[in-house]
Scaffold this active site. Sequence first.
Site, mmCIF file in Angstrom:
data_model
loop_
_atom_site.group_PDB
_atom_site.id
_atom_site.type_symbol
_atom_site.label_atom_id
_atom_site.label_comp_id
_atom_site.label_asym_id
_atom_site.label_seq_id
_atom_site.Cartn_x
_atom_site.Cartn_y
_atom_site.Cartn_z
ATOM 1 N N SER A 178 0.797 -1.235 0.000
ATOM 2 C CA SER A 178 0.000 0.000 0.000
ATOM 3 C C SER A 178 0.829 1.284 0.000
ATOM 4 O O SER A 178 0.245 2.376 -0.106
ATOM 5 C CB SER A 178 -0.953 0.012 1.204
ATOM 6 N N LYS A 237 0.136 3.685 -2.770
ATOM 7 C CA LYS A 237 -0.956 4.661 -2.722
ATOM 8 C C LYS A 237 -0.424 6.094 -2.656
ATOM 9 O O LYS A 237 -1.151 7.041 -2.989
ATOM 10 C CB LYS A 237 -1.864 4.380 -1.518
ATOM 11 N N SER A 262 -6.161 3.382 4.159
ATOM 12 C CA SER A 262 -5.565 2.503 3.150
ATOM 13 C C SER A 262 -6.640 1.724 2.387
ATOM 14 O O SER A 262 -6.487 0.534 2.104
ATOM 15 C CB SER A 262 -4.572 1.524 3.799
ATOM 16 N N LYS A 290 3.008 6.651 4.854
ATOM 17 C CA LYS A 290 2.168 5.524 4.481
ATOM 18 C C LYS A 290 2.821 4.205 4.848
ATOM 19 O O LYS A 290 4.027 4.028 4.670
ATOM 20 C CB LYS A 290 1.903 5.543 2.971
#
Length: 378
Positions: A85, A88, A140, A245
Amino acid sequence: MWTKLVSTTALLTAVTLAGPLTGAAHAAPTPPPVGGDSLGSRGLVKPAGIKAPPKTKATSYVIADHETGQVLAARNAHGRYLPASTLKMLTALTLIPKLDKDLTVKPSRNAVNQEGSAVGLRSTPIYKVDDLFKALMMSSGNDAAMALAETNGGLDRTMADMNAEAKRLQANDTVAKTPSGLDKPGQSSSAYDLALIARAGLANAEFRRYISTKTAKFPAPKKKFYEISNHNKLLWRYKGMIGVKNGWTSKAQGAFVGAATRNGHTIIVSIMKHTGYFWDEVPELLDWGFTARGKVTPVGRLVDPLPVQAPVQQAAPLVSGPAVAPSGTSAAQPLLDHAASEQTATSRTLGSAAIGGGLLFGLIWLGYGIRRRRRSRL
């Protein structure tokens, strides 16, 4: 006769333009690692005269100074791994400038049914783009990632935009195949690239707002709301933490990018393929970065993005009728110029001889044909 003359001359010219007659093509040299030669090492790279960074179970990591772009230490900085993730970040950085944050979106069934982590979207028109970016970077949400991609014109277009943005940032280890970071063959990034992407994101006020928000109200059907929270645990645990993140899949294992500010300076840490619990290790890497910045010779640097390409000017519309070359030029001149630029010294010499011979041969035949035609009329 004239047809034979033109055919013969054209054949000789084509043979000449075909390229070198001798010599083998040489392979292009391998470009140096982006950010400096030292970053091509698969092992630990650290500055001299200072203790090595704390140990970590991460296979790859980068510690960098946000303001200067200096890479203070790294391990296997350009090693390519599944980003999970953390990808992202690229989704957000690519789409924030493209989408109106106040636009209302009705997620498709495909978006709502995405596997993995989700914020719990419903296929109803109750979400603003702003809500979807919060869901993307805080919770997320893979469902939010797909909804944003579809709002941008579809998955294919969004993947093309994301990969173009990666190239602009010179994140050349990054290949995006999904907007969510869900594992897919061919998808990759590196600790170096994740640090590049994070640095670019921190320069965007909206990106920075999303990654630093701890909790937010999120729309639900029937005009209700529920609370979502940021998955970045260090927003609560580490003083000065801005974002960025975290990510995890069974194949990618742990991945994380964090940025924190202390005494007016920001340090970025990115890690990939971590085999355990990284929430206690990242703060130690950040502490080391704050201690080292401004005191050591960097081992590399985070490069700046490439300049934005100016729009290509449209060619003038074609006009019916024969093409006319500018005065003093030939319509074939661009082709000849290009072919000449591709010639070696040897082939250029041979080519000149062949063209000269071909033209001389053609002139002789032309003269001979004219004389025969005159005699036949007498």
